[in-house]
Design a protein around this motif. Structure first.
Motif, mmCIF file in Angstrom:
data_model
loop_
_atom_site.group_PDB
_atom_site.id
_atom_site.type_symbol
_atom_site.label_atom_id
_atom_site.label_comp_id
_atom_site.label_asym_id
_atom_site.label_seq_id
_atom_site.Cartn_x
_atom_site.Cartn_y
_atom_site.Cartn_z
ATOM 1 N N LEU A 45 -1.848 11.248 -5.750
ATOM 2 C CA LEU A 45 -0.465 11.609 -6.068
ATOM 3 C C LEU A 45 -0.335 13.121 -6.033
ATOM 4 N N THR A 46 0.542 13.608 -5.168
ATOM 5 C CA THR A 46 0.744 15.045 -5.008
ATOM 6 C C THR A 46 2.225 15.365 -5.122
ATOM 7 N N VAL A 55 -4.063 3.914 6.012
ATOM 8 C CA VAL A 55 -2.961 3.140 5.421
ATOM 9 C C VAL A 55 -2.371 2.244 6.504
ATOM 10 N N ARG A 56 -1.663 1.212 6.081
ATOM 11 C CA ARG A 56 -1.082 0.275 7.045
ATOM 12 C C ARG A 56 0.400 0.505 7.272
ATOM 13 N N SER A 72 -0.468 1.936 1.452
ATOM 14 C CA SER A 72 0.751 2.587 1.942
ATOM 15 C C SER A 72 0.701 4.086 1.679
ATOM 16 N N PHE A 73 1.413 4.834 2.522
ATOM 17 C CA PHE A 73 1.648 6.255 2.280
ATOM 18 C C PHE A 73 3.127 6.376 1.936
ATOM 19 N N GLY A 94 -5.330 1.547 -2.539
ATOM 20 C CA GLY A 94 -5.392 2.090 -1.190
ATOM 21 C C GLY A 94 -4.168 2.872 -0.784
ATOM 22 N N SER A 95 -3.341 3.256 -1.738
ATOM 23 C CA SER A 95 -2.097 3.962 -1.430
ATOM 24 C C SER A 95 -2.157 5.412 -1.871
ATOM 25 N N LYS A 96 -1.278 6.194 -1.283
ATOM 26 C CA LYS A 96 -1.156 7.616 -1.581
ATOM 27 C C LYS A 96 0.330 7.930 -1.653
#
Length: 328
Positions: free
Chosen positions: A133-134, A161-162, A233-234, A258-260
């Motif tokens: 998390l940014t 990511v997908r 996911s992004f 697996g998300s950002k």
């Protein structure tokens, strides 16, 4: 006591008149831009330059001029290009970069590599790559959204990511647009146009359209995020200053495995009702120091749009500081 003035020579040996004119610009406006931005004096006599000013500024200006001279053999140096040269080479790198031998994060997209211009942009790209998390917080034109989208495109292409999820609160900038015709995507599209523009530039219009149709790229109004859990996911939340405290908490708790997520916003341009607190302001207070959360704060020096935008941002900052002083 005045700071000691240093002088450094810089040679343009081997350049013909056409290249010299391209390097210096009409009425030497390229050199004047470097002077104004970096607080130095640049004197040119034929193929020889002399740079005068404080030692650190002279070092930075010489690096900018060297880059400009290199580019002058390959392309026409427009004011925009000179401005970007100053942003990229005219300010000292962060200490952490110097300690790692000057290495920097390069974001790879189908249209080529994208590098941060200036220490804050480089820090921002590093933080996006390292943290889940940014927050990118600062004035318009500092590259917050563009660099976030570039990082999302790279993550999608690398397979980390997908899908990419673009989120934005549907709050008008001080206006009330009333009823908007069309389906949900058509109603939300105007609010997401800056992110679409960046995607088109990096992926091409046809590829973006296909990915939206396949829901590899998803457009999601913030109000419709409740109850979802986003894995692999992004996720980019743009214009986050216009979220409420409750909306921000709701969004941040959507983050799955697996998300950002990247949250961007400008706390000086809040379009919420006056009595409503910005969720972005609140998140800065609450999440400072939380492990896995990173913040990059941009300022007027990071503006990479027209140089006038930088001066406008600085003028508003000075006015805001004066208002705060009067209130106190």
């Amino acid at each position: 006591m005045n700071a000691q003035v240093e002088s450094r020579e810089f040679s343009l040996a081997g350049a013909d008149n056409s290249r010299l004119a391209n390097f210096a610009g009409p009425t030497e406006q390229n050199l004047r831009h470097v002077e104004e931005r970096l607080g130095v004096e640049v004197r040119r006599r034929g193929h020889d330059l002399q740079v005068l000013g404080p030692a650190a500024a002279v070092t930075n200006a010489t690096a900018v001029l060297a880059r400009m001279y290199e580019l002058s053999a390959q392309e026409t140096l427009s004011p925009d290009r000179v401005h970007l040269c100053v942003q990229e080479f005219g300010f000292p790198r962060a200490v952490t970069e110097q300690a790692t031998g000057g290495s920097e994060t390069v974001v790879h997209t189908q249209r080529g590599g994208i590098r941060g211009r200036g220490p804050n942009q480089r820090q921002y790209l590093d933080q996006i790559r390292v943290h889940d998390l940014t927050f990118g917080i600062g004035p318009a034109g500092t590259g917050k959204t563009y660099l976030a989208v570039a990082s999302a495109v790279e993550a999608l292409h690398s397979g980390s990511v997908r899908r990419i999820v673009l989120v934005r609160p549907a709050v008008e900038a001080g206006e009330r647009l009333g009823f908007l015709p069309g389906d949900m995507a058509q109603k939300v599209d105007p609010y997401l146009r800056p992110m679409y523009d960046a995607l088109y530039e990096m992926m091409g219009f046809d590829r973006v359209a296909r990915n939206i149709e396949r829901q590899v790229i998803e457009v999601a109004p913030l109000a419709f995020m409740r109850g979802r859990s986003l894995n692999d996911s992004f996720i980019i939340l743009d214009e986050a200053q216009n979220t409420s405290v409750e909306q921000m908490k709701m969004f941040l708790t959507r983050l799955g495995f697996g998300s950002k997520a990247v949250v961007t916003g400008d706390i000086t341009q809040v379009d919420l009702p006056r009595q409503q607190r910005s969720g972005l302001r609140h998140a800065i207070e609450v999440l400072r120091g939380v492990d896995g959360v990173a913040f990059t704060f941009f300022n007027a020096l990071d503006v990479v749009r027209h140089p006038l935008v930088q001066r406008i941002v600085q003028a508003y900052e000075r006015n805001s500081d004066a208002d705060d002083a009067r209130d106190r």
